[in-house]
Design a protein around this motif. Structure first.
Motif, PDB file in Angstrom:
ATOM      1  N   VAL A   4       3.276   4.017  10.361  1.00 19.39           N
ATOM      2  CA  VAL A   4       2.837   4.520   9.065  1.00 19.39           C
ATOM      3  C   VAL A   4       4.004   5.177   8.329  1.00 19.39           C
ATOM      4  O   VAL A   4       4.206   4.950   7.125  1.00 19.39           O
ATOM      5  CB  VAL A   4       1.684   5.524   9.232  1.00 19.39           C
ATOM      6  CG1 VAL A   4       1.330   6.176   7.894  1.00 19.39           C
ATOM      7  CG2 VAL A   4       0.461   4.821   9.824  1.00 19.39           C
ATOM      8  N   GLY A   7       6.348   2.507   7.163  1.00 24.92           N
ATOM      9  CA  GLY A   7       5.736   1.808   6.037  1.00 24.92           C
ATOM     10  C   GLY A   7       5.829   2.614   4.754  1.00 24.92           C
ATOM     11  O   GLY A   7       6.105   2.071   3.681  1.00 24.92           O
ATOM     12  N   LEU A 121       2.451  -3.271   0.349  1.00 24.65           N
ATOM     13  CA  LEU A 121       2.551  -2.450   1.561  1.00 24.65           C
ATOM     14  C   LEU A 121       2.236  -0.986   1.285  1.00 24.65           C
ATOM     15  O   LEU A 121       1.388  -0.398   1.942  1.00 24.65           O
ATOM     16  CB  LEU A 121       3.955  -2.576   2.172  1.00 24.65           C
ATOM     17  CG  LEU A 121       4.243  -1.683   3.384  1.00 24.65           C
ATOM     18  CD1 LEU A 121       3.369  -2.086   4.573  1.00 24.65           C
ATOM     19  CD2 LEU A 121       5.722  -1.751   3.763  1.00 24.65           C
ATOM     20  N   SER A 124      -1.444   0.262   0.689  1.00 24.46           N
ATOM     21  CA  SER A 124      -2.250   0.179   1.911  1.00 24.46           C
ATOM     22  C   SER A 124      -1.903   1.299   2.883  1.00 24.46           C
ATOM     23  O   SER A 124      -2.792   1.892   3.505  1.00 24.46           O
ATOM     24  CB  SER A 124      -2.031  -1.182   2.580  1.00 24.46           C
ATOM     25  OG  SER A 124      -2.748  -1.267   3.790  1.00 24.46           O
ATOM     26  N   VAL A 125      -0.607   1.596   3.009  1.00 19.23           N
ATOM     27  CA  VAL A 125      -0.184   2.672   3.913  1.00 19.23           C
ATOM     28  C   VAL A 125      -0.694   4.013   3.409  1.00 19.23           C
ATOM     29  O   VAL A 125      -1.171   4.848   4.196  1.00 19.23           O
ATOM     30  CB  VAL A 125       1.343   2.696   4.054  1.00 19.23           C
ATOM     31  CG1 VAL A 125       1.775   3.844   4.956  1.00 19.23           C
ATOM     32  CG2 VAL A 125       1.861   1.376   4.627  1.00 19.23           C
ATOM     33  N   SER A 128      -4.244   4.529   4.301  1.00 21.80           N
ATOM     34  CA  SER A 128      -4.473   4.801   5.721  1.00 21.80           C
ATOM     35  C   SER A 128      -4.326   6.283   6.051  1.00 21.80           C
ATOM     36  O   SER A 128      -4.867   6.753   7.063  1.00 21.80           O
ATOM     37  CB  SER A 128      -3.506   3.982   6.584  1.00 21.80           C
ATOM     38  OG  SER A 128      -2.194   4.512   6.533  1.00 21.80           O
ATOM     39  N   HIS A 138      -3.790  -0.148  12.253  1.00 19.36           N
ATOM     40  CA  HIS A 138      -2.780  -0.903  11.512  1.00 19.36           C
ATOM     41  C   HIS A 138      -1.375  -0.313  11.594  1.00 19.36           C
ATOM     42  O   HIS A 138      -0.483  -0.772  10.877  1.00 19.36           O
ATOM     43  CB  HIS A 138      -3.195  -1.009  10.042  1.00 19.36           C
ATOM     44  CG  HIS A 138      -4.486  -1.755   9.850  1.00 19.36           C
ATOM     45  ND1 HIS A 138      -4.581  -3.126  10.004  1.00 19.36           N
ATOM     46  CD2 HIS A 138      -5.730  -1.322   9.534  1.00 19.36           C
ATOM     47  CE1 HIS A 138      -5.825  -3.503   9.782  1.00 19.36           C
ATOM     48  NE2 HIS A 138      -6.553  -2.431   9.488  1.00 19.36           N
ATOM     49  N   TYR A 142       1.945  -1.950   9.905  1.00 20.99           N
ATOM     50  CA  TYR A 142       2.745  -1.302   8.876  1.00 20.99           C
ATOM     51  C   TYR A 142       4.223  -1.299   9.256  1.00 20.99           C
ATOM     52  O   TYR A 142       5.102  -1.427   8.390  1.00 20.99           O
ATOM     53  CB  TYR A 142       2.262   0.134   8.652  1.00 20.99           C
ATOM     54  CG  TYR A 142       0.893   0.217   8.047  1.00 20.99           C
ATOM     55  CD1 TYR A 142       0.447  -0.719   7.122  1.00 20.99           C
ATOM     56  CD2 TYR A 142       0.007   1.248   8.395  1.00 20.99           C
ATOM     57  CE1 TYR A 142      -0.819  -0.646   6.573  1.00 20.99           C
ATOM     58  CE2 TYR A 142      -1.254   1.321   7.844  1.00 20.99           C
ATOM     59  CZ  TYR A 142      -1.654   0.372   6.937  1.00 20.99           C
ATOM     60  OH  TYR A 142      -2.919   0.439   6.392  1.00 20.99           O
TER      61      TYR A 142
END
Length: 231
Positions: A4, A7, A121, A124-125, A128, A138, A142
């Motif tokens: 994470v 990412g 990217l 989405s990170v 999370s 994930h 990532y």
């Protein structure tokens, strides 16, 4: 958690730091902004909506995807090359008349690849961070996505230098080279899984991206030696 963080570093922090640098170095703001704009216009506003419209309204498009998956992957990949590289060329040729040096190509590519990293990217990170389950599931994705984005950005830098060489020198062949390279790389994502039907296909796809981006940038370094701008 490491995935994470990595990412976030590539998908959010790098684009933001690049933007701040270009705001400080005002000469570079225009190519950076145009790099961002070229991606958003060519992909998010033109190509992707067009593909979505075709998938909903044109039966022949869906039949082609089902009956000729390999050719479909090539067409899809090269459509990305045409849309993005032509947009790149237009931006450089007509809106960067005072920003056509080699370094301007790097900055343009950072903007183009940076916004792609944010959209594909970074968002989405960030999401999370508010979902521990998503982060746990994930995290590895990532990390791998971050590595892919590093070389995708490097590829966009190389392609931007290539297209800028064509726009600044009046040699259209460099635009053709960029379309071909971009089209092949994007088509690999759809065609290679048809040839290699296991998890090894991902390694092949990413390996080809890494090799292509590094070789292209090495070639662009050579271009710098005889860089010329036609006014």
């Amino acid at each position: 958690m490491a995935g994470v963080i990595f990412g976030l570093l590539i998908g959010i922090i790098f684009p933001l730091v690049s933007l701040l640098y270009c705001l400080i170095k005002k000469h570079y703001f225009k190519p950076y902004f145009l790099g961002v704009s070229a991606f958003i216009i060519s992909q998010m506003l033109l190509r992707l909506p067009l593909l979505q419209w075709l998938s909903v309204n044109v039966m022949a498009y869906n039949m082609f995807q089902v009956t000729q998956p390999f050719l479909f992957a090539l067409v899809l990949g090269f459509s990305a090359g045409v849309f993005e590289e032509v947009a790149r060329y237009i931006a450089m040729k007509y809106f960067m008349r005072n920003n056509q040096n080699w370094n301007d190509g790097i900055v343009f590519g950072m903007g183009h690849g940076g916004i792609e990293a944010v959209l594909f990217l970074g968002i989405s990170v960030l999401a999370s961070l508010f979902s521990p389950t998503m982060m746990l599931l994930h995290g590895t994705d990532y990390f791998m996505g971050g590595i892919e984005r590093v070389f995708a950005i490097l590829l966009h830098v190389g392609l931007s230098i290539l297209v800028l060489k064509g726009a600044s020198s009046g040699q259209i062949k460099y635009l053709v080279y960029a379309i071909f390279i971009h089209g092949m790389i994007d088509s690999f994502a759809g065609s290679i899984p048809l040839l290699i039907t296991n998890s090894f296909s991902i390694i092949v796809i990413e390996g080809l991206l890494i090799i292509t981006s590094v070789l292209l940038f090495a070639y662009c370094i050579q271009l710098r030696k005889n860089w010329s701008v036609v006014k």
